[in-house]
Structures are given as C-alpha cells and as structure tokens.
Scaffold this motif. Sequence first.
Motif, PDB file in Angstrom:
ATOM      1  N   UNK A  43     -19.850 -25.186 -96.898  1.00 57.69           N
ATOM      2  CA  UNK A  43     -19.156 -25.875 -95.811  1.00 57.69           C
ATOM      3  C   UNK A  43     -19.435 -27.360 -95.952  1.00 57.69           C
ATOM      4  N   UNK A  44     -18.374 -28.153 -96.047  1.00 58.21           N
ATOM      5  CA  UNK A  44     -18.485 -29.599 -96.187  1.00 58.21           C
ATOM      6  C   UNK A  44     -17.813 -30.285 -95.012  1.00 58.21           C
ATOM      7  N   UNK A  45     -18.378 -31.394 -94.584  1.00 61.19           N
ATOM      8  CA  UNK A  45     -17.818 -32.177 -93.490  1.00 61.19           C
ATOM      9  C   UNK A  45     -17.170 -33.431 -94.046  1.00 61.19           C
ATOM     10  N   UNK A  46     -15.946 -33.706 -93.606  1.00 59.67           N
ATOM     11  CA  UNK A  46     -15.228 -34.904 -94.025  1.00 59.67           C
ATOM     12  C   UNK A  46     -15.354 -35.957 -92.936  1.00 59.67           C
ATOM     13  N   UNK A  47     -15.874 -37.096 -93.298  1.00 59.27           N
ATOM     14  CA  UNK A  47     -16.028 -38.184 -92.347  1.00 59.27           C
ATOM     15  C   UNK A  47     -16.357 -39.477 -93.058  1.00 59.27           C
ATOM     16  N   UNK A  48     -15.842 -40.585 -92.533  1.00 62.09           N
ATOM     17  CA  UNK A  48     -16.070 -41.903 -93.133  1.00 62.09           C
ATOM     18  C   UNK A  48     -15.639 -41.939 -94.595  1.00 62.09           C
ATOM     19  N   UNK A  49     -14.609 -41.171 -94.914  1.00 61.43           N
ATOM     20  CA  UNK A  49     -14.026 -41.236 -96.247  1.00 61.43           C
ATOM     21  C   UNK A  49     -14.704 -40.421 -97.319  1.00 61.43           C
ATOM     22  N   UNK A  50     -15.747 -39.680 -96.961  1.00 63.13           N
ATOM     23  CA  UNK A  50     -16.479 -38.905 -97.965  1.00 63.13           C
ATOM     24  C   UNK A  50     -16.767 -37.499 -97.451  1.00 63.13           C
ATOM     25  N   UNK A  51     -17.176 -36.631 -98.359  1.00 66.73           N
ATOM     26  CA  UNK A  51     -17.580 -35.274 -98.032  1.00 66.73           C
ATOM     27  C   UNK A  51     -19.096 -35.153 -98.105  1.00 66.73           C
ATOM     28  N   UNK A  52     -19.664 -34.450 -97.139  1.00 63.91           N
ATOM     29  CA  UNK A  52     -21.105 -34.208 -97.149  1.00 63.91           C
ATOM     30  C   UNK A  52     -21.367 -32.788 -96.689  1.00 63.91           C
ATOM     31  N   UNK A  53     -22.511 -32.257 -97.022  1.00 66.42           N
ATOM     32  CA  UNK A  53     -22.858 -30.905 -96.625  1.00 66.42           C
ATOM     33  C   UNK A  53     -22.941 -30.815 -95.113  1.00 66.42           C
ATOM     34  N   UNK A  54     -22.234 -29.841 -94.535  1.00 63.64           N
ATOM     35  CA  UNK A  54     -22.239 -29.682 -93.086  1.00 63.64           C
ATOM     36  C   UNK A  54     -23.577 -29.110 -92.629  1.00 63.64           C
ATOM     37  N   UNK A  55     -23.954 -29.423 -91.403  1.00 68.87           N
ATOM     38  CA  UNK A  55     -25.206 -28.925 -90.861  1.00 68.87           C
ATOM     39  C   UNK A  55     -25.223 -27.412 -90.752  1.00 68.87           C
ATOM     40  N   UNK A  56     -24.012 -26.855 -90.457  1.00 63.94           N
ATOM     41  CA  UNK A  56     -23.914 -25.401 -90.306  1.00 63.94           C
ATOM     42  C   UNK A  56     -23.305 -24.775 -91.543  1.00 63.94           C
ATOM     43  N   UNK A  57     -23.808 -25.181 -92.731  1.00 65.39           N
ATOM     44  CA  UNK A  57     -23.247 -24.726 -94.000  1.00 65.39           C
ATOM     45  C   UNK A  57     -23.146 -23.215 -94.041  1.00 65.39           C
ATOM     46  N   UNK A  58     -22.082 -22.745 -94.659  1.00 64.31           N
ATOM     47  CA  UNK A  58     -21.809 -21.315 -94.709  1.00 64.31           C
ATOM     48  C   UNK A  58     -22.790 -20.557 -95.556  1.00 64.31           C
ATOM     49  N   UNK A  59     -22.826 -19.261 -95.316  1.00 67.05           N
ATOM     50  CA  UNK A  59     -23.738 -18.388 -96.050  1.00 67.05           C
ATOM     51  C   UNK A  59     -23.005 -17.546 -97.077  1.00 67.05           C
ATOM     52  N   UNK A  60     -21.658 -17.657 -97.077  1.00 70.79           N
ATOM     53  CA  UNK A  60     -20.883 -16.832 -97.988  1.00 70.79           C
ATOM     54  C   UNK A  60     -20.650 -15.432 -97.450  1.00 70.79           C
ATOM     55  N   UNK A  61     -21.025 -15.197 -96.185  1.00 67.08           N
ATOM     56  CA  UNK A  61     -20.846 -13.866 -95.600  1.00 67.08           C
ATOM     57  C   UNK A  61     -19.357 -13.537 -95.482  1.00 67.08           C
ATOM     58  N   UNK A  62     -19.050 -12.268 -95.741  1.00 67.54           N
ATOM     59  CA  UNK A  62     -17.651 -11.831 -95.631  1.00 67.54           C
ATOM     60  C   UNK A  62     -17.620 -10.516 -94.863  1.00 67.54           C
TER      61      UNK A  62
END
Length: 224
Positions: free
Chosen positions: A205-224
Amino acid sequence: MLRIKGLSYDVGGRELFTTLDLDVRAGESVAITGPSGSGKSTLLSCVLGLVRPAGGTVEVAGTDVTRLRGAALARHRSSKIGMVFQFGELLPELSPVDNVALAALLAGVPKDTAYRRAHELLEELGVPLTGASEQLSGGERQRTAVARALINSPALLLADEPTGALDAVARERVADVLFAMPGRHDCGLLLVTHDPAVAARADRVLALGDGTLSKADDAGTGAR
C-alpha cells in the motif's frame, strides 16, 4: 509488468508528480491511496498513455508508453493493459458475454476464441451469462468489467476506485475477485482507492502526496 521512473507532470501550474518512481511485478498487487486531487487517477492515465508526462518513463511489459503514438499505443494498450473503472462502463444493452467478447474482437481475436474466452472468464467470476448487462447487480457489473479487462490476457491490470459505487457485500466480493487475479493470471494489479479496507488487501500500500509515493502507514499484508 510496470516500471515508472522519474515521472513528472504539471497541471494548471501545479506540479502534480515530482520524479515519481513505481514498480509492479507479475503476481503482485499494489494499492495507491491519497486525498482527492493528489493525482491517483492521473497516474493511471499516464500508465494508459492518455496523459503525456513532462518527464520520466512509463514502461508496461518492457515498452515505454510515453514514446508510443497513435495505432502503436492503441495496440500496446489493448494487448498489455486491462482497465476496470469505478462504474464498470459496460454497454448496458449488450449481454455480459457480448461486453467481454467485444474487447477481444476489437483487438483482432477470432470470434469463436473471443466468445469462448468470455464465457470462461464470466463463469470463473460467477457472472450470469444471460440477459442485458443493465439487468445485473452492481457487483455483477463490476465482475463483468474485470472479465473484460482480462479478456486479452494483459500484463497489467489497472483499477480506478473499482468498489467505490458498491454496497458492503458487493464491495467485498469484487475485492475478492480483483486481488485473486494477479495470482491466477500472472499479471500485475495497480489499484487506486479511498477505501482503507480494500487497500489493505494489497501486497503493498502506497500513499500519493506532494508529488511522490511513499509507504502507507497501514501497508497491506497481502491478505485475500
């Protein structure tokens, strides 16, 4: 399946992307979150070749789409990218099978092959095969849209708020379908969403802000 390097894009005098980088591998799902206006849908448009960035490269299945024009871009998009929109964007008067097969026919696939593949995908995704698409539920329409996006065996599957117009039950079923696709079809999945529960299903899970992508705080676990 997707490699973005140094992407930059200006709109209305505002720098929307600043040397943005992103990789999506085969079999991997990546969700992008961010506030309205941050550029999530514009990023997908850059990947589709609908928007020309000011700088950088956007490689889909090894080809830089920023260098393609006209028929060459259309062919690459049709064969390598599948797109799922928020509201499905089906032709309501056509049946689910016709909607799905049409994408293959437009790509030059023989009619028998196109319809056989359409039936297989719709059966896999649990969509009724009869009646006009306008008679389907919201979740069934979105699953039809996923089948249409997969009909040409794309390297990359894109989804723009694919569960945003669905109720809770339909949202979960469509999300189940979408996040199973990379493993089943060996494609990459890039999804943009405002829904943290949907995003959390992704491998990253990546967060888009200020023109760049960064790892989101609530990054996914890949659960399906």
